[in-house]
Scaffold this active site. Structure first.
Site, PDB file in Angstrom:
ATOM      1  CG  HIS A  59     -20.932  30.747  28.487  1.00  0.00           C
ATOM      2  ND1 HIS A  59     -19.950  30.783  28.239  1.00  0.00           N
ATOM      3  CD2 HIS A  59     -21.339  32.666  28.252  1.00  0.00           C
ATOM      4  CE1 HIS A  59     -19.282  32.016  27.355  1.00  0.00           C
ATOM      5  NE2 HIS A  59     -20.410  32.618  28.092  1.00  0.00           N
TER       6      HIS A  59
ATOM      7  CD  GLN B  52     -13.904  34.179  34.149  1.00  0.00           C
ATOM      8  OE1 GLN B  52     -13.593  33.092  34.803  1.00  0.00           O
ATOM      9  NE2 GLN B  52     -13.671  34.176  33.034  1.00  0.00           N
TER      10      GLN B  52
ATOM     11  CB  CYS C  14     -11.694  38.072  23.741  1.00  0.00           C
ATOM     12  SG  CYS C  14     -13.423  37.865  24.397  1.00  0.00           S
TER      13      CYS C  14
HETATM   14  C1  LIG Z   1     -16.836  35.704  29.852  1.00  0.00           C
HETATM   15  C2  LIG Z   1     -16.705  36.647  30.278  1.00  0.00           C
HETATM   16  C3  LIG Z   1     -17.613  37.830  29.907  1.00  0.00           C
HETATM   17  C4  LIG Z   1     -18.833  37.868  28.721  1.00  0.00           C
HETATM   18  O1  LIG Z   1     -19.884  37.236  28.907  1.00  0.00           O
HETATM   19  P1  LIG Z   1     -20.733  36.263  27.902  1.00  0.00           P
HETATM   20  O2  LIG Z   1     -21.210  35.889  28.519  1.00  0.00           O
HETATM   21  O3  LIG Z   1     -19.581  35.905  27.351  1.00  0.00           O
HETATM   22  O4  LIG Z   1     -20.948  37.373  27.131  1.00  0.00           O
HETATM   23  C5  LIG Z   1     -17.674  39.565  30.753  1.00  0.00           C
HETATM   24  N1  LIG Z   1     -17.042  39.957  31.246  1.00  0.00           N
HETATM   25  C6  LIG Z   1     -15.752  38.465  31.943  1.00  0.00           C
HETATM   26  C7  LIG Z   1     -15.008  38.611  33.111  1.00  0.00           C
HETATM   27  C8  LIG Z   1     -15.476  37.186  31.010  1.00  0.00           C
HETATM   28  O5  LIG Z   1     -15.113  36.306  32.004  1.00  0.00           O
END
Ligand SMILES: *Cc1c(COP(=O)(O)O)cnc(C)c1O
Length: 385
Positions: free
Chosen positions: A204, A182, A325
């Site tokens: 992403h 993040q 999630c």
């Molecule tokens: C989105 C997220 C993930 C997971 O990343 P992906 O690329 O979607 O597997 C892990 N940690 C945090 C803090 C996230 O916001």
């Protein structure tokens, strides 16, 4: 006249891929589609793009090129970090610390190790979501091999003092991992100054494509690979590299600018200040000061966050209640529970996360609609103040 805008305020879940990123990726589908492991020219072209991308990513955190491993995303990076370190160091100790507000890909990876004989301890956080450093210092022991504390939280936006945590771990010869998915491009990371051993990234969340991520592994760190197969990525992650995705990831890193942080911060403050001023019985979740530039998370007492979200959705405003999630279950998010919210508080929670593309007009529109929605829902709710 009522104009229906489409306002995307769920950038902690995922972001729009930047046009420049798509443009950078396309040739790697159409022209340079070779396998980086192939020895012919087509392979070399792909390999070159792969290494150039690695350089870009490494430079952005002041790391060496060899310290970056590409993965399929943040979840895989977190799994590799947690399980990879645990298995590599099980001769040294069996104790692992994670914060109680980690992303599920850290929490569940750690919990999966319990049945393999490891002891996993979850560190509590205060009401703002900050871990208590002195408590961590007191709890770690000679059995501790790994500490994992996220840089910034995906639900409430709280930024942890990872520099201090890393320092404590270094002094005690304990591996420190941080999930920077993040915070990446929003809070500066310099691995020469922040002595973390492993750092997770995902494309992403920064306007890159889905299904690509990276793990910084400090030189000399012993780690066991989790995907067996070929010898790609220094034998730490088998599988043909996602070259177009990695190229897009690197482009997304290059596109990040400091001025975007300021812009988001300003709009975030406008959103937070106005909501707190114009809506009664409402609180901000997470730290006001140690906060991601794009995160606003509120609790509206006496209303269900789900209901607010549904209303806003009908106005073309896309938000989230808790993290994406855990949305399928109606239980409180583990993060809101960990910061001690009461049921009436977590039930009324709503997260809005901005991006560099968010405009003042959009926030103004949200500020026009949201108080009305909360008011309407409160009128029909049986909850008594
Ligand atoms: C989105 C997220 C993930 C997971 O990343 P992906 O690329 O979607 O597997 C892990 N940690 C945090 C803090 C996230 O916001």
């Amino acid at each position: 006249m009522f104009v229906k805008m489409k306002i995307y305020l769920d950038n902690a879940a995922t972001t729009r891929v930047a046009d420049e990123v798509i443009k950078a990726m396309l040739p790697y589908f159409r022209l340079y589609y070779g396998n980086p492991s192939s020895l012919h020219t087509k392979g070399h072209e792909a390999k070159e793009a792969l290494e150039k991308s690695r350089k870009i990513l490494a430079k952005s955190i002041n790391a060496k090129q060899e310290e970056i491993i590409f993965t399929s995303g943040g979840s895989e990076s977190n799994n590799l970090a947690i399980k990879g370190i645990a298995y590599a160091l099980q001769h040294k100790g069996d104790e692992i610390f994670v914060s109680s507000i980690e992303h599920p890909s850290v929490l569940e990876a750690a919990r999966s190790l319990v049945k393999k004989g490891f002891v996993v301890k979850e560190l509590p956080v205060d009401s703002e979501g900050l871990i208590k450093i002195d408590e961590l210092e007191r709890l770690i022991s000679s059995r501790t091999i790994l500490v994992s504390v996220m840089h910034a939280n995906n639900e409430i936006g709280t930024i942890q003092p990872i520099k201090e945590i890393a320092k404590i771990c270094k002094e005690k010869d304990i591996i420190f991992h941080t999930d920077a998915v993040q915070s990446f491009t929003k809070v500066g990371i310099d691995v020469k100054k922040i002595k973390a051993d492993l750092i997770s990234f995902s494309a992403h969340k920064i306007h890159g494509p889905k299904g690509v991520g990276a793990l910084f592994i400090r030189q000399g760190t012993k780690i066991e690979r989790q995907i067996d197969g070929g010898s790609q990525e220094k034998k730490l992650r088998a599988g043909t590299e996602n070259v177009p995705g990695i190229v897009g990831f690197a482009k997304a890193v290059q596109l990040a600018k400091k001025s975007y942080i300021k812009k988001m911060e300003k709009l975030r403050d406008m959103l937070i200040d106005s909501v707190l001023a114009s809506i009664e019985n409402c609180r901000l979740n997470g730290s006001r000061k140690e906060r991601l530039c794009n995160n606003a998370n509120f609790s509206f007492i006496g209303v269900e966050g789900e209901a607010i979200g549904t209303y806003l959705n009908s106005y073309g405003i896309y938000t989230s209640t808790g993290s994406a999630c855990s949305q399928l279950t109606l239980k409180p998010s583990h993060v809101l529970k960990a910061i001690g919210l009461k049921p009436e508080e977590w039930q009324g929670s709503l997260r809005m996360t901005l991006s560099r593309y968010t405009t003042k007009e959009e926030i103004s529109y949200v500020l026009e609609i949201l108080p009305k929605v909360v008011k309407r829902l409160r009128r029909i709710s049986s909850f008594k103040f």
